[in-house]
Design an enzyme around this catalytic site. Structure first.
Site, PDB file in Angstrom:
ATOM      1  N   ILE A 181       0.817  -1.224   0.000  1.00 25.87           N
ATOM      2  CA  ILE A 181       0.000   0.000   0.000  1.00 25.87           C
ATOM      3  C   ILE A 181       0.852   1.276   0.000  1.00 25.87           C
ATOM      4  O   ILE A 181       0.428   2.303  -0.519  1.00 25.87           O
ATOM      5  CB  ILE A 181      -1.006  -0.023   1.183  1.00 25.87           C
ATOM      6  N   GLY A 234       3.102  -4.716  11.078  1.00 28.50           N
ATOM      7  CA  GLY A 234       2.220  -4.871   9.919  1.00 28.50           C
ATOM      8  C   GLY A 234       2.199  -3.660   9.001  1.00 28.50           C
ATOM      9  O   GLY A 234       3.223  -3.012   8.771  1.00 28.50           O
ATOM     10  N   ASP A 294       0.884  -0.799   9.489  1.00 29.84           N
ATOM     11  CA  ASP A 294       1.167   0.413  10.278  1.00 29.84           C
ATOM     12  C   ASP A 294       2.680   0.700  10.274  1.00 29.84           C
ATOM     13  O   ASP A 294       3.122   1.828   9.975  1.00 29.84           O
ATOM     14  CB  ASP A 294       0.662   0.167  11.712  1.00 29.84           C
ATOM     15  N   GLY A 348      -4.796  -9.016  10.215  1.00 26.76           N
ATOM     16  CA  GLY A 348      -3.438  -9.466  10.523  1.00 26.76           C
ATOM     17  C   GLY A 348      -3.329  -9.726  12.017  1.00 26.76           C
ATOM     18  O   GLY A 348      -3.936 -10.662  12.547  1.00 26.76           O
ATOM     19  N   TYR A 365      -4.764  -8.433  14.430  1.00 24.90           N
ATOM     20  CA  TYR A 365      -6.036  -8.393  15.168  1.00 24.90           C
ATOM     21  C   TYR A 365      -6.935  -9.603  14.915  1.00 24.90           C
ATOM     22  O   TYR A 365      -7.995  -9.728  15.537  1.00 24.90           O
ATOM     23  CB  TYR A 365      -6.771  -7.084  14.894  1.00 24.90           C
TER      24      TYR A 365
HETATM   25  N1  AR6 Z   1       0.586  -3.153   2.325  1.00 27.52           N
HETATM   26  C1  AR6 Z   1      -0.644  -3.693   2.317  1.00 27.52           C
HETATM   27  N2  AR6 Z   1      -1.086  -4.576   3.233  1.00 27.52           N
HETATM   28  C2  AR6 Z   1      -0.223  -4.938   4.205  1.00 27.52           C
HETATM   29  C3  AR6 Z   1       1.097  -4.417   4.297  1.00 27.52           C
HETATM   30  C4  AR6 Z   1       1.489  -3.483   3.293  1.00 27.52           C
HETATM   31  N3  AR6 Z   1       2.692  -2.940   3.296  1.00 27.52           N
HETATM   32  N4  AR6 Z   1       1.697  -4.976   5.391  1.00 27.52           N
HETATM   33  C5  AR6 Z   1       0.808  -5.807   5.948  1.00 27.52           C
HETATM   34  N5  AR6 Z   1      -0.345  -5.801   5.237  1.00 27.52           N
HETATM   35  P1  AR6 Z   1      -2.053  -5.744  10.304  1.00 27.52           P
HETATM   36  P2  AR6 Z   1      -4.463  -5.314  11.947  1.00 27.52           P
HETATM   37  C6  AR6 Z   1      -1.592  -6.538   5.473  1.00 27.52           C
HETATM   38  O1  AR6 Z   1      -1.508  -6.731  11.272  1.00 27.52           O
HETATM   39  O2  AR6 Z   1      -4.817  -6.752  11.875  1.00 27.52           O
HETATM   40  C7  AR6 Z   1      -0.250  -3.149  13.978  1.00 27.52           C
HETATM   41  O3  AR6 Z   1       0.834  -3.469  14.802  1.00 27.52           O
HETATM   42  C8  AR6 Z   1      -1.530  -7.801   6.296  1.00 27.52           C
HETATM   43  O4  AR6 Z   1      -1.105  -8.896   5.500  1.00 27.52           O
HETATM   44  O5  AR6 Z   1      -1.137  -4.757   9.703  1.00 27.52           O
HETATM   45  O6  AR6 Z   1      -5.533  -4.296  11.752  1.00 27.52           O
HETATM   46  C9  AR6 Z   1      -1.037  -1.948  14.481  1.00 27.52           C
HETATM   47  O7  AR6 Z   1      -0.224  -0.997  15.123  1.00 27.52           O
HETATM   48  C10 AR6 Z   1      -2.983  -7.961   6.722  1.00 27.52           C
HETATM   49  O8  AR6 Z   1      -3.734  -8.587   5.677  1.00 27.52           O
HETATM   50  O9  AR6 Z   1      -3.287  -4.886  10.934  1.00 27.52           O
HETATM   51  C11 AR6 Z   1      -2.025  -2.582  15.416  1.00 27.52           C
HETATM   52  O10 AR6 Z   1      -1.461  -2.775  16.698  1.00 27.52           O
HETATM   53  C12 AR6 Z   1      -3.477  -6.508   6.823  1.00 27.52           C
HETATM   54  O11 AR6 Z   1      -2.454  -5.706   6.214  1.00 27.52           O
HETATM   55  C13 AR6 Z   1      -2.323  -3.907  14.769  1.00 27.52           C
HETATM   56  O12 AR6 Z   1      -1.166  -4.231  14.002  1.00 27.52           O
HETATM   57  C14 AR6 Z   1      -3.699  -6.023   8.246  1.00 27.52           C
HETATM   58  O13 AR6 Z   1      -2.735  -6.579   9.129  1.00 27.52           O
HETATM   59  C15 AR6 Z   1      -3.490  -3.835  13.840  1.00 27.52           C
HETATM   60  O14 AR6 Z   1      -3.805  -5.109  13.373  1.00 27.52           O
END
Ligand code: AR6
Length: 175
Positions: A13, A34, A36, A121, A123
């Site tokens: 993204i 992730g 973030d 991810g 969560y």
């Molecule tokens: N581009 C697109 N999607 C991505 C990328 C990227 N660069 N990196 C990961 N994903 P998560 P959550 C996907 O864990 O579940 C953080 O530590 C990943 O494969 O990022 O909402 C925050 O600070 C997954 O499908 O977010 C919170 O503490 C999706 O993004 C917590 O994680 C979401 O995974 C939030 O958890």
């Protein structure tokens, strides 16, 4: 056609050249792992500085910052629900993330926006269920609002890509 305004893509993204990308943040808005972590790394330390001034964000709501070193002009930070089995209001909370992010986008003149797969991810929200909610909320919103021209659903892996693609296809065939 309404569903032509929504596209499922695979990729990172942070690379997308859209008006706004959405961050799947946590309540502190002070970064994490992730997507973030990837957004903060790519945007640079100025993003964290601005996030500090926001004083956090409740689950289901959204706040906006500049995109700094990202191609995107804005980052919309939203906080998805932590999955607790599905009977603690997770579905509605996730729906609110999409709705509130889109409302904030409109208020800031955004016409193209990219969402990650919020909550699926760290969560733990089941991706198939999350994809259905995301597609329903986005298309509902676009139906009532013409200023958003393009919504990208960005999938980081094949599993997510398949879930979001079939949710969109289902919506299209069911009308
Ligand atoms: N581009 C697109 N999607 C991505 C990328 C990227 N660069 N990196 C990961 N994903 P998560 P959550 C996907 O864990 O579940 C953080 O530590 C990943 O494969 O990022 O909402 C925050 O600070 C997954 O499908 O977010 C919170 O503490 C999706 O993004 C917590 O994680 C979401 O995974 C939030 O958890």
């Amino acid at each position: 056609m309404l569903s032509d305004r929504v596209v499922v893509v695979k990729g990172d993204i942070v690379e997308l050249d859209v008006d706004a990308i959405v961050n799947a943040a946590n309540n502190s808005l002070l970064g994490g792992g992730g997507v973030d972590g990837a957004i903060h790394t790519a945007a640079g330390p100025e993003l964290l500085e601005e996030c500090r001034s926001l004083k956090g964000c409740p689950t289901g709501e959204a706040k906006i910052t500049s995109g700094y070193r990202l191609p995107a002009k804005y980052v919309i930070h939203t906080v998805g629900p932590i999955w607790r089995g599905g009977t603690s209001g997770e579905d509605e909370m996730l729906a609110r993330c999409y709705r509130n992010s889109l409302k904030l986008a409109v208020r800031n003149g955004v016409s193209s926006i990219a969402f990650p797969s919020i909550s699926t991810g760290a969560y733990g929200f089941p991706v198939n269920r999350a994809a259905g909610i995301a597609v329903d909320e986005i298309l509902d919103f676009l139906e009532k609002n013409s200023s958003i021209e393009k919504v990208l659903l960005v999938c980081f892996n094949e599993r997510a890509f398949e879930s979001y693609s079939s949710a969109l296809e289902e919506w299209t065939t069911e009308g």
